[in-house]
Write a protein that holds these residues in place. Sequence first.
Motif, PDB file in Angstrom:
ATOM      1  N   LYS A   1     -24.628 -43.329  -0.125  1.00 33.29           N
ATOM      2  CA  LYS A   1     -25.965 -44.360   0.342  1.00 33.29           C
ATOM      3  C   LYS A   1     -26.007 -44.344   1.996  1.00 33.29           C
ATOM      4  O   LYS A   1     -24.796 -44.191   2.654  1.00 33.29           O
ATOM      5  CB  LYS A   1     -25.481 -45.663   0.165  1.00 33.29           C
ATOM      6  CG  LYS A   1     -26.870 -46.681  -0.040  1.00 33.29           C
ATOM      7  CD  LYS A   1     -26.569 -47.909  -0.814  1.00 33.29           C
ATOM      8  CE  LYS A   1     -26.367 -47.589  -2.173  1.00 33.29           C
ATOM      9  NZ  LYS A   1     -27.670 -47.057  -2.694  1.00 33.29           N
ATOM     10  N   ASN A   2     -27.050 -43.995   2.224  1.00 33.80           N
ATOM     11  CA  ASN A   2     -27.471 -44.191   3.904  1.00 33.80           C
ATOM     12  C   ASN A   2     -26.870 -42.846   4.349  1.00 33.80           C
ATOM     13  O   ASN A   2     -26.911 -42.778   5.895  1.00 33.80           O
ATOM     14  CB  ASN A   2     -26.864 -45.129   4.421  1.00 33.80           C
ATOM     15  CG  ASN A   2     -27.547 -46.446   3.780  1.00 33.80           C
ATOM     16  OD1 ASN A   2     -28.614 -46.456   3.602  1.00 33.80           O
ATOM     17  ND2 ASN A   2     -26.711 -47.582   3.856  1.00 33.80           N
TER      18      ASN A   2
ATOM     19  N   TYR B   1     -32.115 -41.541  -7.598  1.00 27.19           N
ATOM     20  CA  TYR B   1     -31.136 -41.253  -6.467  1.00 27.19           C
ATOM     21  C   TYR B   1     -31.591 -42.007  -5.307  1.00 27.19           C
ATOM     22  O   TYR B   1     -30.929 -42.657  -4.592  1.00 27.19           O
ATOM     23  CB  TYR B   1     -30.931 -39.729  -6.211  1.00 27.19           C
ATOM     24  CG  TYR B   1     -30.201 -39.574  -5.210  1.00 27.19           C
ATOM     25  CD1 TYR B   1     -28.778 -39.594  -5.343  1.00 27.19           C
ATOM     26  CD2 TYR B   1     -30.395 -39.357  -3.811  1.00 27.19           C
ATOM     27  CE1 TYR B   1     -27.899 -39.316  -4.372  1.00 27.19           C
ATOM     28  CE2 TYR B   1     -29.611 -38.998  -2.606  1.00 27.19           C
ATOM     29  CZ  TYR B   1     -28.279 -39.242  -3.161  1.00 27.19           C
ATOM     30  OH  TYR B   1     -27.263 -38.798  -1.755  1.00 27.19           O
ATOM     31  N   TYR B   2     -32.851 -42.043  -4.830  1.00 29.78           N
ATOM     32  CA  TYR B   2     -33.340 -42.645  -3.872  1.00 29.78           C
ATOM     33  C   TYR B   2     -33.777 -43.953  -3.745  1.00 29.78           C
ATOM     34  O   TYR B   2     -33.651 -44.942  -3.098  1.00 29.78           O
ATOM     35  CB  TYR B   2     -34.566 -41.665  -3.112  1.00 29.78           C
ATOM     36  CG  TYR B   2     -34.309 -40.521  -2.579  1.00 29.78           C
ATOM     37  CD1 TYR B   2     -34.018 -40.371  -1.252  1.00 29.78           C
ATOM     38  CD2 TYR B   2     -34.439 -39.243  -3.412  1.00 29.78           C
ATOM     39  CE1 TYR B   2     -33.646 -39.076  -0.859  1.00 29.78           C
ATOM     40  CE2 TYR B   2     -34.067 -37.991  -3.091  1.00 29.78           C
ATOM     41  CZ  TYR B   2     -33.849 -38.064  -1.310  1.00 29.78           C
ATOM     42  OH  TYR B   2     -33.311 -36.780  -0.968  1.00 29.78           O
ATOM     43  N   CYS B   3     -33.903 -44.500  -5.063  1.00 29.00           N
ATOM     44  CA  CYS B   3     -34.174 -45.902  -5.144  1.00 29.00           C
ATOM     45  C   CYS B   3     -34.106 -46.395  -6.458  1.00 29.00           C
ATOM     46  O   CYS B   3     -34.369 -45.924  -7.515  1.00 29.00           O
ATOM     47  CB  CYS B   3     -35.843 -46.074  -4.814  1.00 29.00           C
ATOM     48  SG  CYS B   3     -36.319 -47.760  -4.952  1.00 29.00           S
TER      49      CYS B   3
ATOM     50  N   GLY C   1     -27.583 -43.185  -5.780  1.00 29.56           N
ATOM     51  CA  GLY C   1     -27.511 -43.095  -4.542  1.00 29.56           C
ATOM     52  C   GLY C   1     -26.094 -43.064  -3.912  1.00 29.56           C
ATOM     53  O   GLY C   1     -26.015 -42.894  -2.587  1.00 29.56           O
TER      54      GLY C   1
ATOM     55  N   HIS D   1     -39.387 -36.371  -4.971  1.00 31.62           N
ATOM     56  CA  HIS D   1     -38.301 -36.027  -3.660  1.00 31.62           C
ATOM     57  C   HIS D   1     -37.671 -34.661  -4.255  1.00 31.62           C
ATOM     58  O   HIS D   1     -36.546 -34.646  -4.481  1.00 31.62           O
ATOM     59  CB  HIS D   1     -37.054 -37.076  -3.623  1.00 31.62           C
ATOM     60  CG  HIS D   1     -37.718 -38.353  -3.260  1.00 31.62           C
ATOM     61  ND1 HIS D   1     -37.862 -38.803  -1.864  1.00 31.62           N
ATOM     62  CD2 HIS D   1     -37.852 -39.362  -4.086  1.00 31.62           C
ATOM     63  CE1 HIS D   1     -38.368 -40.237  -2.067  1.00 31.62           C
ATOM     64  NE2 HIS D   1     -38.160 -40.629  -3.441  1.00 31.62           N
TER      65      HIS D   1
ATOM     66  N   SER E   1     -36.884 -47.049  -9.037  1.00 32.95           N
ATOM     67  CA  SER E   1     -37.634 -45.866  -9.949  1.00 32.95           C
ATOM     68  C   SER E   1     -37.643 -46.091 -11.451  1.00 32.95           C
ATOM     69  O   SER E   1     -36.307 -46.009 -11.701  1.00 32.95           O
ATOM     70  CB  SER E   1     -37.029 -44.551  -9.445  1.00 32.95           C
ATOM     71  OG  SER E   1     -37.508 -44.215  -8.135  1.00 32.95           O
TER      72      SER E   1
ATOM     73  N   THR F   1     -42.675 -41.795  -9.534  1.00 30.39           N
ATOM     74  CA  THR F   1     -42.570 -40.701  -8.558  1.00 30.39           C
ATOM     75  C   THR F   1     -43.486 -39.554  -9.441  1.00 30.39           C
ATOM     76  O   THR F   1     -43.610 -39.554 -10.777  1.00 30.39           O
ATOM     77  CB  THR F   1     -41.249 -40.043  -8.514  1.00 30.39           C
ATOM     78  OG1 THR F   1     -40.553 -39.831  -9.782  1.00 30.39           O
ATOM     79  CG2 THR F   1     -40.351 -41.047  -7.518  1.00 30.39           C
TER      80      THR F   1
END
Length: 500
Positions: free
Chosen positions: A123-124, A244-246, A97, A474, A249, A436
Amino acid sequence: MSIRKEFLLTALAASATLLVAAAALKRWKQRKQWQLKQAHRILRKFARDSATPVPKLWQIADDLESDMRASIASVNGTSSNSSLKMLVSYTNAFPNGDEEGFYYGLNLRGTNFLILCARLGGKNAPISDIHREEIPIPPNVMNGNTEDLFDFIAMEVGKFVSAHPENVYEPVKRTELGFTLSYPVDDAAASLGNVIKWNSFSADDTVGKNMVNSINQALTNHGVNLLVSAMVDDTVGNLAGGRYYCRDSVAAITLGMGTNAAYIESGQELAHLNGPSPTSREVGVSMEWGNFCSPHLPITEFDTSLDSESSSPGSQVFQKLVSGTYLGEIVRRILVKMAQETLLFGDPVPSKLMTPYVLRSPDMAAMHQDTSEDREVVDEKLKEIFGITDSTPMAREIVAEVCDVVSERAARLAGAGIVGIVKKLGRIENKRNIVTVEGGLYEHYRVFRNYLNSSIWEMLGNELSDNVIVEHSHGGSGAGAVFLASSQKENFDFELFNIG
């Protein structure tokens, strides 16, 4: 003859006609009741044979875990104690991320490929400059060799890069291109660099060649400033997108026309395998769980006949119970038995009902999820697919119930598989796990999705069910290729090993 006598005779004749009609109606109703009773008998037996109570789901999850451990423990890459054929993807790293920059991804499918690009902001920060294009593969390329295929891909990638170039103000460098494959390599594959068998192409002369080097050479020949340093199957690509998102995962599942699972394994667990050691502490493993087989799987007479008449008898057992390719066919086979033994759809049996694989899973889902009072969607689908024009409301209700049993079993088996993976990782009791899922069964089949989630909740209970969270992927494996490209820090030799 007097008018009175004539009237009396007419009345008697009318009464006799009514009696005959009433008797005929009674016999018709009795026949219909018998048909429905026999159809329900077939349905109840199938439901019993397909049952997946929680204890059975745990047996299946434990068997999957055992097969995973047997495959990983094998020193020489084979294990007679495991039905799984797991593939280790030697990527340099998985995204976390924090990645920044402009990257490209490519997802090679059966008859086309998808090219994507996106700018990652870390990130963010939002992802921007997203572009995608689907390219059909011409028949002459499909029937050609690997060089023809990669040459065509490189040419189309070059056009795409020209239309969507990297920021001109950034330093000129060779940008990473993530590459995902939407079908598994052949069972005989010792490494993606040396042996691969295409399932959808005639281009199977890759034996003895290095695929990564071949695609990079084709890109160079066409002046495309991209470098493939990560090539994995699409489920590992989904796993990269999830990571990438969490950070939590840990696995990715494909539930569409086919099915597969991939998860994050410790590099130390794989250090004993023949071949180069993993270069990362975290390694993506594609389980090829369609091959999974357990004595506790609920196999029915319809599954047995489907398997024996398939192109791969005795193999891909889990796939034939769970994936969208086969669910509609299982429903059709049950309806055939009902039609033959009970004349549920009239006499003779509708000819189109006898056509294998004519019922697709999207049509099955539409019938199953029909909430109209008289099952109007079921009626439309029976006419459209099987040529059944005079189905009764009760017959349509039975069709929906058959779809329900088939989909519930498939979803609950997939749920047991997810629990088995997380159990292997030792994370159920004390860690949060994101899984996912990509594919039409999960995305578009609402009831299937609900059954899957409820099976996990039933297995883990209130205390632990929050530790396993199932999410929709995602952007799929194409987006995963972009995320995977962003995490490759340096060039390396990519290998793929069969360890099961």
